[in-house]
Design an enzyme around this catalytic site. Structure first.
Site, mmCIF file in Angstrom:
data_model
loop_
_atom_site.group_PDB
_atom_site.id
_atom_site.type_symbol
_atom_site.label_atom_id
_atom_site.label_comp_id
_atom_site.label_asym_id
_atom_site.label_seq_id
_atom_site.Cartn_x
_atom_site.Cartn_y
_atom_site.Cartn_z
ATOM 1 N N GLY A 258 0.780 -1.232 0.000
ATOM 2 C CA GLY A 258 0.000 0.000 0.000
ATOM 3 C C GLY A 258 0.809 1.278 0.000
ATOM 4 N N ASN B 251 1.422 3.253 -2.463
ATOM 5 C CA ASN B 251 0.679 4.279 -3.212
ATOM 6 C C ASN B 251 -0.505 4.784 -2.393
ATOM 7 O OD1 ASN B 251 1.615 4.813 -6.114
ATOM 8 N ND2 ASN B 251 1.807 2.610 -5.954
ATOM 9 N N MET C 174 -4.450 -6.136 -7.076
ATOM 10 C CA MET C 174 -3.992 -7.140 -8.035
ATOM 11 C C MET C 174 -5.085 -8.101 -8.496
ATOM 12 S SD MET C 174 -1.041 -6.035 -8.412
ATOM 13 C CE MET C 174 -0.102 -7.249 -9.304
ATOM 14 N N ASN D 198 -6.878 3.928 -11.612
ATOM 15 C CA ASN D 198 -5.883 2.895 -11.355
ATOM 16 C C ASN D 198 -4.517 3.445 -11.711
ATOM 17 O OD1 ASN D 198 -4.825 0.208 -10.821
ATOM 18 N ND2 ASN D 198 -4.600 -0.011 -13.040
ATOM 19 N N HIS E 88 -0.804 2.130 -13.039
ATOM 20 C CA HIS E 88 -0.211 0.962 -13.688
ATOM 21 C C HIS E 88 1.263 1.266 -13.947
ATOM 22 C CE1 HIS E 88 0.000 -2.604 -16.243
ATOM 23 N NE2 HIS E 88 0.632 -1.871 -17.132
#
Ligand code: GRF
Length: 194
Positions: free
Chosen positions: A11, A13, A89, A106, A108
């Site tokens: 976590g 981010n 995920m 999101n 990526h």
């Protein structure tokens, strides 16, 4: 503006997003949820006073709809305006995604549209790319394909491994995602390019 964040692991981010949502920032975190009850990010979120929830996807082996129905409970209870996937995920079904159409983001770890899916850094290295990076996009039913909201670039250096490149990209993820959320939370869809 109420923000829920979905994680699967550490976590990092999520932490940057939570730590940025203070003061004059129009958004506040209302939930951090994970598909893994052991996700280290859950304790980190709780330590910051953010409500947490976990739904173990192993309890719904192959029953993706069942897992998502269970995840929806705490998620809808939190009444989020925006959902941020951050190191999440699991692939979400179109039904789930459509529920939050236009308000699910999101991050990526590649310069989309290059390298959608997994193992992005190894693929960039194998291709001999001079640059790599990360992308924040709106989540649509097609994996890693929604409208671009932000992108950050890093150089690929001689001797890079997937791990060294991932570490360099992660630093930029931590800058990019909060910057994108600040704009997205006020309805500004101008891409953040770092
Ligand atoms: C990282 O590899 C990042 O590139 C991707 O998810 C992984 C874990 O991120 N977004 P986090 O530390 O759980 O935010």
């Amino acid at each position: 503006t109420r923000v829920a964040i979905l994680i699967s692991g550490g976590g990092s981010n999520m932490l940057r997003l939570v730590e940025d949502m203070t003061g004059d920032h129009p958004a506040r975190p209302v939930l951090v949820a994970s598909n893994d009850p052991q996700a280290a990010g859950l304790a980190r979120a709780a330590a910051l006073g953010v409500p947490v929830a976990a739904v173990d996807h192993h309890d719904f082996s192959r029953d993706r709809a069942g897992f998502e129905a269970a995840l929806l409970q705490p998620l809808l209870d939190a009444r989020p305006d925006i959902i941020c996937l951050a190191g999440f995920m699991r692939i979400l079904t179109p039904d789930f995604v459509q529920r939050f159409a236009g308000r699910m983001l999101n991050i990526h770890p590649s310069l989309l549209p290059k390298y959608a899916g997994l193992d992005t850094h190894a693929r960039a290295l194998a291709a001999g790319d001079a640059q790599a990076g990360c992308t924040v996009h709106e989540v649509t039913p097609e994996l890693d394909s929604g409208p671009l909201l932000g992108q950050a670039r890093v150089p690929v250096l001689l001797g890079d491994t997937p791990e060294s490149l991932a570490a360099r990209v992660l630093v930029q993820e931590h800058r990019l995602y909060p910057a994108v959320l600040r704009r997205f939370a006020v309805g500004d869809r101008t891409p953040v390019l770092l």
